[in-house]
Design a protein around this motif. Structure first.
Motif, PDB file in Angstrom:
ATOM      1  N   ASN A 283     -58.319-136.928 124.760  1.00 20.35           N
ATOM      2  CA  ASN A 283     -58.352-135.543 124.302  1.00 20.35           C
ATOM      3  C   ASN A 283     -57.047-134.825 124.612  1.00 20.35           C
ATOM      4  O   ASN A 283     -56.583-133.997 123.825  1.00 20.35           O
ATOM      5  N   ASP A 284     -56.462-135.137 125.771  1.00 26.72           N
ATOM      6  CA  ASP A 284     -55.172-134.547 126.126  1.00 26.72           C
ATOM      7  C   ASP A 284     -54.104-134.944 125.118  1.00 26.72           C
ATOM      8  O   ASP A 284     -53.299-134.120 124.662  1.00 26.72           O
ATOM      9  N   MET A 285     -54.096-136.208 124.716  1.00 26.83           N
ATOM     10  CA  MET A 285     -53.036-136.722 123.856  1.00 26.83           C
ATOM     11  C   MET A 285     -53.279-136.444 122.373  1.00 26.83           C
ATOM     12  O   MET A 285     -52.330-136.212 121.616  1.00 26.83           O
ATOM     13  N   HIS A 286     -54.550-136.445 121.944  1.00 24.95           N
ATOM     14  CA  HIS A 286     -54.831-136.407 120.505  1.00 24.95           C
ATOM     15  C   HIS A 286     -55.841-135.346 120.073  1.00 24.95           C
ATOM     16  O   HIS A 286     -56.008-135.132 118.870  1.00 24.95           O
ATOM     17  N   GLY A 287     -56.510-134.698 121.018  1.00 21.65           N
ATOM     18  CA  GLY A 287     -57.597-133.804 120.661  1.00 21.65           C
ATOM     19  C   GLY A 287     -57.176-132.549 119.930  1.00 21.65           C
ATOM     20  O   GLY A 287     -58.002-131.885 119.310  1.00 21.65           O
ATOM     21  N   HIS A 288     -55.882-132.189 119.996  1.00 22.25           N
ATOM     22  CA  HIS A 288     -55.427-130.974 119.332  1.00 22.25           C
ATOM     23  C   HIS A 288     -55.297-131.137 117.816  1.00 22.25           C
ATOM     24  O   HIS A 288     -55.080-130.167 117.108  1.00 22.25           O
ATOM     25  N   THR A 289     -55.396-132.374 117.323  1.00 21.64           N
ATOM     26  CA  THR A 289     -55.288-132.623 115.884  1.00 21.64           C
ATOM     27  C   THR A 289     -56.568-133.291 115.400  1.00 21.64           C
ATOM     28  O   THR A 289     -56.730-134.506 115.552  1.00 21.64           O
ATOM     29  N   PRO A 290     -57.522-132.536 114.840  1.00 19.79           N
ATOM     30  CA  PRO A 290     -58.798-133.119 114.399  1.00 19.79           C
ATOM     31  C   PRO A 290     -58.589-134.262 113.415  1.00 19.79           C
ATOM     32  O   PRO A 290     -57.793-134.170 112.481  1.00 19.79           O
ATOM     33  N   GLY A 291     -59.297-135.367 113.666  1.00 25.56           N
ATOM     34  CA  GLY A 291     -59.222-136.507 112.767  1.00 25.56           C
ATOM     35  C   GLY A 291     -57.983-137.359 112.927  1.00 25.56           C
ATOM     36  O   GLY A 291     -57.781-138.304 112.160  1.00 25.56           O
ATOM     37  N   LYS A 292     -57.148-137.058 113.908  1.00 30.61           N
ATOM     38  CA  LYS A 292     -55.910-137.822 114.081  1.00 30.61           C
ATOM     39  C   LYS A 292     -56.226-139.281 114.389  1.00 30.61           C
ATOM     40  O   LYS A 292     -57.085-139.590 115.207  1.00 30.61           O
ATOM     41  N   ARG A 293     -55.505-140.189 113.757  1.00 28.29           N
ATOM     42  CA  ARG A 293     -55.667-141.619 114.007  1.00 28.29           C
ATOM     43  C   ARG A 293     -54.645-142.073 115.044  1.00 28.29           C
ATOM     44  O   ARG A 293     -53.499-141.643 115.011  1.00 28.29           O
ATOM     45  N   PHE A 294     -55.063-142.966 115.924  1.00 28.79           N
ATOM     46  CA  PHE A 294     -54.147-143.448 116.956  1.00 28.79           C
ATOM     47  C   PHE A 294     -54.492-144.886 117.307  1.00 28.79           C
ATOM     48  O   PHE A 294     -55.596-145.377 117.054  1.00 28.79           O
ATOM     49  N   VAL A 295     -53.495-145.561 117.880  1.00 32.91           N
ATOM     50  CA  VAL A 295     -53.655-146.941 118.352  1.00 32.91           C
ATOM     51  C   VAL A 295     -53.909-146.900 119.851  1.00 32.91           C
ATOM     52  O   VAL A 295     -53.301-146.109 120.578  1.00 32.91           O
ATOM     53  N   LEU A 296     -54.824-147.745 120.317  1.00 32.22           N
ATOM     54  CA  LEU A 296     -55.080-147.843 121.757  1.00 32.22           C
ATOM     55  C   LEU A 296     -54.384-149.091 122.291  1.00 32.22           C
ATOM     56  O   LEU A 296     -54.970-150.178 122.337  1.00 32.22           O
ATOM     57  N   ASP A 297     -53.129-148.934 122.665  1.00 36.07           N
ATOM     58  CA  ASP A 297     -52.343-150.022 123.255  1.00 36.07           C
ATOM     59  C   ASP A 297     -52.374-149.835 124.763  1.00 36.07           C
ATOM     60  O   ASP A 297     -51.577-149.105 125.342  1.00 36.07           O
ATOM     61  N   PHE A 298     -53.339-150.475 125.402  1.00 35.12           N
ATOM     62  CA  PHE A 298     -53.565-150.224 126.827  1.00 35.12           C
ATOM     63  C   PHE A 298     -52.396-150.698 127.693  1.00 35.12           C
ATOM     64  O   PHE A 298     -52.099-150.081 128.716  1.00 35.12           O
ATOM     65  N   LYS A 299     -51.741-151.779 127.299  1.00 36.73           N
ATOM     66  CA  LYS A 299     -50.584-152.232 128.085  1.00 36.73           C
ATOM     67  C   LYS A 299     -49.476-151.182 128.047  1.00 36.73           C
ATOM     68  O   LYS A 299     -48.847-150.901 129.070  1.00 36.73           O
ATOM     69  N   ALA A 300     -49.232-150.598 126.870  1.00 34.37           N
ATOM     70  CA  ALA A 300     -48.207-149.559 126.758  1.00 34.37           C
ATOM     71  C   ALA A 300     -48.611-148.312 127.536  1.00 34.37           C
ATOM     72  O   ALA A 300     -47.766-147.661 128.155  1.00 34.37           O
ATOM     73  N   MET A 301     -49.902-147.990 127.526  1.00 33.22           N
ATOM     74  CA  MET A 301     -50.369-146.817 128.274  1.00 33.22           C
ATOM     75  C   MET A 301     -50.155-147.009 129.767  1.00 33.22           C
ATOM     76  O   MET A 301     -49.782-146.072 130.484  1.00 33.22           O
ATOM     77  N   ARG A 302     -50.398-148.212 130.247  1.00 30.37           N
ATOM     78  CA  ARG A 302     -50.164-148.487 131.676  1.00 30.37           C
ATOM     79  C   ARG A 302     -48.673-148.456 132.002  1.00 30.37           C
ATOM     80  O   ARG A 302     -48.256-147.891 133.014  1.00 30.37           O
ATOM     81  N   ALA A 303     -47.862-149.042 131.117  1.00 30.55           N
ATOM     82  CA  ALA A 303     -46.416-149.091 131.367  1.00 30.55           C
ATOM     83  C   ALA A 303     -45.808-147.697 131.392  1.00 30.55           C
ATOM     84  O   ALA A 303     -44.856-147.442 132.138  1.00 30.55           O
ATOM     85  N   SER A 304     -46.356-146.773 130.602  1.00 38.70           N
ATOM     86  CA  SER A 304     -45.820-145.414 130.551  1.00 38.70           C
ATOM     87  C   SER A 304     -46.343-144.527 131.675  1.00 38.70           C
ATOM     88  O   SER A 304     -45.927-143.383 131.801  1.00 38.70           O
ATOM     89  N   GLY A 305     -47.289-145.059 132.481  1.00 41.45           N
ATOM     90  CA  GLY A 305     -47.817-144.277 133.592  1.00 41.45           C
ATOM     91  C   GLY A 305     -48.943-143.335 133.215  1.00 41.45           C
ATOM     92  O   GLY A 305     -49.355-142.513 134.032  1.00 41.45           O
TER      93      GLY A 305
END
Length: 373
Positions: A283-305
């Motif tokens: 919600n922090d990253m994508h909730g401000h844009t209703p219907g926004k599509r995103f990829v869940l790249d968990f390795k990248a999310m961990r690497a970015s902190g």
């Protein structure tokens, strides 16, 4: 010859960093390059870094240099600390309450106001730096060559910064070919609404805000006499109410809503803490844009902190969110071309009584759905 780095970060800089982070300023650790002004992180232009991610590389390298990112800020960077030059800049752009003396010149801090003029093109030894991918060296920094950034006036994070006046005025003056610095009649209301939003964090009441708007009207608005005080009071009252209801947003210094039905749907699951944490992050990253599509790249999310959860725990949390109907898959994986894409969904009041909700129970227990990656 470059001076040796001090492996101990002085308390004054550490306290300064903590204070500015607390005040909502996005910072980044510096110390690379010959002059020590290059970032110590490769990726830094995204969400604001936490204090730990700023301090760690500075401790590791012995750096005493940090940067202030200019997302929402503007800094007039004078190459020389000339009283005449500084006076000329403040006469043109308005007085700045925060000055920092640099090894060569002076930084004057403001809030950003859109397009800025090219002062180098005018033959002046001055740059105006602004934008999410720009930064300046912060006050109290000490470069490896001994160069200091010394607060000369005011305190960043304490003194309210004014709008960079002339840059916005120039853009407005160009709208209708009118007098430079004047807000055209047809643009006054919308401009003062934006100004109220910028000022709202620096006033103590709607009345004070209305008084500030009156000053802007008198100084910058065309035909100011035709814009009544009642209009300014209405703008101020709206902005003040919006502030009290947390409906005003300013970069990372903002709030976003979480629906209690969503949290209720996740509580009690074996991995409810992980699922709630992932839901808040999405919600922090994508909730401000209703219907926004995103990829869940968990390795990248961990690497970015962004998260410290392991990839298996993140996958299980995603399955829980999908099972609860809070995240839906909207695009399929295509080898070598496309990742799975997802979108946030909102639970509707009363859906717990719907006949088909019982079918979610197996998924809520952590079971895998058919075709899951």
């Amino acid at each position: 010859m470059t001076a040796l780095r001090n492996p101990v970060l002085p308390d004054a800089i550490r306290n300064q960093l903590a204070r500015l982070v607390r005040a909502g300023f996005p910072l980044l650790p510096l110390g690379g390059g010959e002059d020590g002004k290059a970032p110590l992180l490769r990726a830094w232009s995204g969400p604001a870094l936490g204090l730990g991610r700023i301090l760690a590389p500075m401790h590791r390298t012995g750096s005493q240099v940090y940067g202030v990112r200019l997302d929402g800020l503007a800094v007039i960077d004078c190459d020389t600390d000339s009283a005449e030059l500084v006076t000329a800049m403040e006469a043109r752009f308005g007085p700045s309450p925060v000055h920092v003396k640099t090894p060569r010149g002076r930084h004057l801090y403001y809030r950003a106001a859109g397009k800025v003029p090219n002062l180098r093109g005018e033959g002046l030894p001055v740059d105006i730096k602004t934008g999410a991918r720009s930064y300046v060296v912060g006050p109290l920094s000490q470069r490896p060559d001994g160069g200091l950034y010394i607060p000369a006036k005011g305190l960043l994070g304490t003194d309210g910064l004014p709008l960079l006046r002339a840059s916005q005025a120039t853009a407005r003056g160009d709208l209708q070919g009118g007098e430079a610095g004047a807000i055209p009649v047809g643009h006054r209301h919308a401009t003062l609404v934006r100004e109220a939003i910028r000022m709202i964090e620096y006033v103590d009441s709607a009345e004070e805000l209305a008084g500030n708007l009156a000053a802007v009207r008198e100084s910058l608005c065309e035909d100011a006499a035709t814009m009544p005080d009642s209009e300014l009071r209405a703008i101020a009252a709206w902005a003040w109410k919006a502030r009290l209801e947390n409906r005003l947003f300013s970069g990372r210094d903002s709030a976003f809503p979480l629906h209690r039905l969503a949290l209720d749907a996740l509580r009690g699951l074996p991995n409810d803490a992980d699922a709630i944490a992932l839901y808040v992050l999405l919600n922090d990253m994508h909730g401000h844009t209703p219907g926004k599509r995103f990829v869940l790249d968990f390795k990248a999310m961990r690497a970015s902190g962004r998260t410290r959860l392991s990839v298996p725990r993140l996958r299980a949390a995603r399955r829980a969110l999908q099972g609860a109907g809070l995240v839906v898959q909207v695009g399929n994986h295509k080898a070598g071309a496309m990742h799975q894409t997802f979108a946030l969904a909102r639970l509707r009041p009363g859906m717990a009584d719907a006949a088909n909700v019982a079918t979610l129970a197996p998924a809520l227990s952590g079971g895998k759905s058919r075709g899951e990656v």
